[in-house]
Design a protein around this motif. Structure first.
Motif, PDB file in Angstrom:
ATOM      1  N   ASN A 167       7.696 -14.453  11.476  1.00 16.11           N
ATOM      2  CA  ASN A 167       6.824 -14.426  12.468  1.00 16.11           C
ATOM      3  C   ASN A 167       5.755 -15.453  12.211  1.00 16.11           C
ATOM      4  O   ASN A 167       5.022 -15.212  11.291  1.00 16.11           O
ATOM      5  CB  ASN A 167       5.994 -12.799  12.704  1.00 16.11           C
ATOM      6  CG  ASN A 167       6.330 -12.210  14.042  1.00 16.11           C
ATOM      7  OD1 ASN A 167       7.348 -12.753  14.800  1.00 16.11           O
ATOM      8  ND2 ASN A 167       5.927 -11.380  14.478  1.00 16.11           N
TER       9      ASN A 167
ATOM     10  N   LYS B 250       9.018 -14.541  16.006  1.00  8.18           N
ATOM     11  CA  LYS B 250       8.409 -15.418  17.125  1.00  8.18           C
ATOM     12  C   LYS B 250       7.452 -16.282  16.717  1.00  8.18           C
ATOM     13  O   LYS B 250       6.784 -16.007  15.558  1.00  8.18           O
ATOM     14  CB  LYS B 250       7.916 -14.459  18.080  1.00  8.18           C
ATOM     15  CG  LYS B 250       8.781 -13.477  18.700  1.00  8.18           C
ATOM     16  CD  LYS B 250      10.082 -14.003  19.455  1.00  8.18           C
ATOM     17  CE  LYS B 250      10.717 -12.834  20.299  1.00  8.18           C
ATOM     18  NZ  LYS B 250      11.479 -12.045  19.328  1.00  8.18           N
ATOM     19  N   THR B 251       7.267 -17.204  17.540  1.00 10.14           N
ATOM     20  CA  THR B 251       5.908 -18.217  17.215  1.00 10.14           C
ATOM     21  C   THR B 251       4.934 -17.994  18.307  1.00 10.14           C
ATOM     22  O   THR B 251       5.150 -18.001  19.259  1.00 10.14           O
ATOM     23  CB  THR B 251       6.263 -19.658  17.099  1.00 10.14           C
ATOM     24  OG1 THR B 251       7.370 -19.713  16.090  1.00 10.14           O
ATOM     25  CG2 THR B 251       5.283 -20.618  16.676  1.00 10.14           C
ATOM     26  N   TYR B 252       3.570 -17.801  17.598  1.00 11.70           N
ATOM     27  CA  TYR B 252       2.365 -17.535  18.350  1.00 11.70           C
ATOM     28  C   TYR B 252       1.368 -18.621  18.518  1.00 11.70           C
ATOM     29  O   TYR B 252       1.135 -19.249  17.433  1.00 11.70           O
ATOM     30  CB  TYR B 252       1.729 -16.301  18.210  1.00 11.70           C
ATOM     31  CG  TYR B 252       2.706 -14.936  18.263  1.00 11.70           C
ATOM     32  CD1 TYR B 252       3.243 -14.501  19.489  1.00 11.70           C
ATOM     33  CD2 TYR B 252       3.289 -14.541  17.128  1.00 11.70           C
ATOM     34  CE1 TYR B 252       3.875 -13.455  19.503  1.00 11.70           C
ATOM     35  CE2 TYR B 252       4.152 -13.450  16.986  1.00 11.70           C
ATOM     36  CZ  TYR B 252       4.462 -12.971  18.215  1.00 11.70           C
ATOM     37  OH  TYR B 252       5.308 -11.727  18.229  1.00 11.70           O
TER      38      TYR B 252
ATOM     39  N   SER C  91      10.061 -20.244  18.639  1.00 15.12           N
ATOM     40  CA  SER C  91      10.555 -19.036  18.463  1.00 15.12           C
ATOM     41  C   SER C  91      12.123 -18.974  17.948  1.00 15.12           C
ATOM     42  O   SER C  91      12.665 -19.934  18.404  1.00 15.12           O
ATOM     43  CB  SER C  91      10.387 -18.007  19.513  1.00 15.12           C
ATOM     44  OG  SER C  91       8.651 -17.708  19.645  1.00 15.12           O
TER      45      SER C  91
ATOM     46  N   THR D 139       3.721 -16.743  23.445  1.00 16.30           N
ATOM     47  CA  THR D 139       4.931 -16.857  22.413  1.00 16.30           C
ATOM     48  C   THR D 139       5.664 -17.743  22.954  1.00 16.30           C
ATOM     49  O   THR D 139       6.401 -18.166  24.017  1.00 16.30           O
ATOM     50  CB  THR D 139       5.604 -15.579  22.972  1.00 16.30           C
ATOM     51  OG1 THR D 139       4.687 -14.531  22.755  1.00 16.30           O
ATOM     52  CG2 THR D 139       6.940 -15.502  22.021  1.00 16.30           C
TER      53      THR D 139
ATOM     54  N   PHE E  43      12.313 -19.927  22.729  1.00 10.17           N
ATOM     55  CA  PHE E  43      13.314 -20.314  22.116  1.00 10.17           C
ATOM     56  C   PHE E  43      14.465 -20.882  22.905  1.00 10.17           C
ATOM     57  O   PHE E  43      14.713 -20.587  23.868  1.00 10.17           O
ATOM     58  CB  PHE E  43      13.968 -18.895  21.462  1.00 10.17           C
ATOM     59  CG  PHE E  43      15.301 -18.818  21.097  1.00 10.17           C
ATOM     60  CD1 PHE E  43      15.733 -19.683  19.838  1.00 10.17           C
ATOM     61  CD2 PHE E  43      16.269 -18.371  21.888  1.00 10.17           C
ATOM     62  CE1 PHE E  43      17.002 -19.847  19.391  1.00 10.17           C
ATOM     63  CE2 PHE E  43      17.590 -18.163  21.212  1.00 10.17           C
ATOM     64  CZ  PHE E  43      18.170 -19.174  20.217  1.00 10.17           C
TER      65      PHE E  43
END
Length: 668
Positions: free
Chosen positions: A476, A92-94, A82, A382, A385
């Motif tokens: 995203n 964010k990265t999911y 993220s 999520t 970071f």
């Protein structure tokens, strides 16, 4: 001591059941590495799973051949971190985590009553990535052999520093897997176990020659069996009452009234104490016998409160500098890190978000662990970071805790142990007891008390969390991956057949997707079928996983659309791609996806750079039509799609009788 009563109340207890936990994304190893057999070679390789020997997925291979003894030829899935930890910001990265827990969990007690209580605990650990696949003694790695890492036990509590270091040096073998460190297990072996815990009628062993029973002996592991460098006491209880190398993500529970306890007790935000002793030269020992403050200080140790972190921020050298940092939603604290060598020195630490505690989704008992509508359950993670902008090497872990209500699971402690020497005390549960139901003969129950409070576990292979290139800093990102392995459903069970995951993703035009997958070249599911069927029914070369993506008009179709009729690739904006060239045409993007990266461009003129010379359709050896000479793994691309509905499939895994690797992307 009241603290042991409190922690034992956080753990669930249960009767013997036949339940297992299998991760499908990230791909769970179940202690497999690269076996060509239906069953894993070594159930003690990394961790105590208590799962069926047939479960798990082999480590990914980078190319078309087996990685063999070269860990550099393994493929580690590569997810982008993220871009911040700030809530409600779309950077964010999911990652969709998917699993099956075969004895059920969750749901509403009124509408979906279960036969047991349950928790699902999701955790990860990361460290800075290194250029070498193997790295140093403490670098996370998959290894290239299925043997368990070595551990020679200390012969005396008076062991000096050099002897301890020599034991470690002699034990570390970079050919073997490493997740928890050697020091972590050695500390566990040399620390007294928590004697406030309920052990029923189990007789826990004593460390040979040391005169006490340590934290490697638990009710579930009374003989002290070793699984990699996992600490059995930490494995069996949550939250744990000492510092651990694991970072909490979430706990999914059928009883959300416990969320306050779990959130408060998570090491993500709560400091935990540990006894610190020194060698003669004043340096810190990595272990201490004493597991509580009183015994620690009585025996000359220092009881230190340690804090968790996802990484350190050494650029901030004072408390005021540290705690005033507003860096994109992360929490910075001035504290003693759990890995400190100087325990009197505080450092600036970046802490993980609070534990996410929520209601577990319903899954049916004794029905493969599937949830509503027959779908496997999922959790959207999520990804973290890291403010340092360093790439990380990581591993994911999931534990499945289940219990019944035959006695109070949150208040039963060591005072009810059968073997505690107190006259008149009986354990509320005993091994294979006889029960009188009237008549001349008693009935016998099949109960194994080392499986009360049972925990199942699965872990991923090592993967990477990468820093984001500038071009996708504000995206995203949703990950689209491939689950499953080669074979029909009977042959691969309790793994699954191929499919995309998520197989029905809905997002907006402002969101991006990272398409990527991994596979093995030794998934041939050979002999030793165990309690299932061996074999690897499927298309293409036996033992190999292969995937690709072509657009189809409808999920009922099996024929891909001609490129001229496709919309998926013309409507894709390439945000990032594995070979770095983002200005390629829709046709070249389609060819790359259809060939799993075997080709990058159709014509030399499209990719004139010398780095692409070996990947041009015009000049490269022809790709096999079943992808046999294509790579097993594909780093893929980050794409942003215009509005529309896109159906896609894999051309190789399309046997209509029992396989259908198809998916839908809806962009609104």
């Amino acid at each position: 001591m009241m603290w042991v009563v409190r922690v034992s109340a956080c753990m669930l207890l249960l009767h013997q059941v036949g339940a297992d936990l299998y991760l499908h994304m990230p791909r769970g190893s179940n202690n497999r590495l690269n076996e060509a057999t239906a069953t894993r070679a070594n159930a003690n390789r990394v961790f105590d799973s208590q799962n069926n020997n047939r479960g798990g997925y082999n480590v990914g291979d980078e190319g078309k051949d087996k990685s063999g003894n070269d860990e550099g030829k393994q493929y580690r899935m590569q997810y982008f971190q993220s871009a911040s930890a700030t809530p409600d910001v779309k950077d964010k990265t999911y990652l969709a985590v998917e699993w099956t827990n075969q004895h059920g969990c969750g749901g509403s007690e009124s509408t979906d009553p279960q036969k047991q209580n349950c928790h699902m605990v999701l955790q990860y650990m990361c460290q800075d990535d290194v250029s070498s696949p193997v790295g140093t003694a403490d670098t996370l790695r998959n290894g290239v052999t299925t043997q368990t890492p070595n551990h020679n036990r200390a012969q005396s509590l008076q062991e000096n520093k050099n002897t301890a270091q020599n034991r470690k040096n002699n034990n570390i073998n970079t050919q073997r897997v490493l997740q928890e460190s050697w020091d972590w297990y050695d500390k566990c072996y040399l620390r007294e176990r928590n004697k406030g815990l309920f052990t029923a009628d189990q007789k826990l062993k004593t460390n040979n020659g040391l005169g006490f029973s340590s934290a490697i002996y638990t009710r579930e592991n009374p003989n002290g069996n070793r699984y990699g460098y996992e600490c059995p006491e930490e494995r069996d209880y949550f939250p744990y009452w000492h510092p651990t190398p694991w970072t909490d993500i979430a706990i999914l529970t059928d009883n959300t009234t416990l969320c306050g306890q779990f959130e408060e007790g998570s090491f993500n935000r709560k400091a935990y104490g540990e006894c610190v002793e020194e060698y003669g030269d004043g340096s810190r020992k990595h272990w201490s016998r004493w597991n509580n403050r009183q015994k620690c200080t009585e025996n000359g140790g220092q009881w230190v409160e340690f804090s968790s972190f996802i990484e350190k921020a050494p650029q901030y050298t004072t408390e005021s500098q540290c705690t005033s940092q507003p860096e994109r939603g992360n929490r910075f604290v001035w504290a003693v890190p759990y890995d400190a060598t100087d325990v009197n020195k505080k450092e600036c630490l970046v802490q993980a978000p609070p534990l996410d505690c929520r209601q577990a989704d319903y899954s049916r008992s004794n029905h493969l662990g599937n949830g509503v509508n027959g779908e496997a359950n999922r959790y959207q993670w999520t990804l973290p970071f890291f403010p340092s902008n360093k790439d990380k090497r990581c591993v994911f872990r999931m534990r499945y805790n289940i219990s019944t209500d035959d006695y109070a699971p949150y208040s039963t402690d060591s005072s009810r142990n059968l073997n505690n020497g107190i006259e008149g005390i009986a354990s509320p549960i005993e091994q294979n007891p006889y029960v009188d139901v009237g008549g001349r003969s008693a009935l016998r129950l099949n109960i194994n008390t080392d499986q009360t409070g049972r925990i199942f576990q699965d872990r991923s292979h090592v993967f990477k969390l990468l820093t984001r290139p500038t071009a996708i800093k504000s995206d995203n990102i949703y990950n689209i991956n491939v689950r499953g392995k080669r074979g029909n459903i009977v042959q691969v069970y309790p793994a699954v057949e191929y499919d995309f995951i998520p197989n029905n993703l809905r997002l907006s035009e402002t969101d991006s997707v990272h398409i990527q997958w991994t596979g093995s070249n030794s998934h041939n599911n050979g002999g030793n079928g165990g309690d299932g069927q061996a074999g690897d029914e499927g298309q293409g070369q036996g033992g190999t996983d292969r995937s690709n993506i072509v657009q189809i008009a409808d999920l009922n179709d099996n024929f891909p659309m001609p490129f001229e009729r496709t919309t998926m690739w013309a409507n894709a904006n390439i945000r990032w791609i594995y070979h770095g060239k983002t200005d390629i045409s829709p046709e070249n993007l389609a060819v790359s996806m259809a060939s799993a990266g075997y080709y990058r461009c159709v014509k030399k003129v499209d990719c004139p750079e010398t780095t692409h010379n070996d990947y041009i359709v015009e000049t490269k050896t022809k790709m096999n039509n079943l992808l046999n000479n294509a790579p097993a793994s594909f780093t893929g691309a980050v794409l942003k799609f215009r509005r529309g509905t896109y159906h896609y499939a894999s051309t190789r895994n399309n046997n209509f009788s029992n396989r259908s690797q198809k998916s839908t992307l809806i962009v609104v």
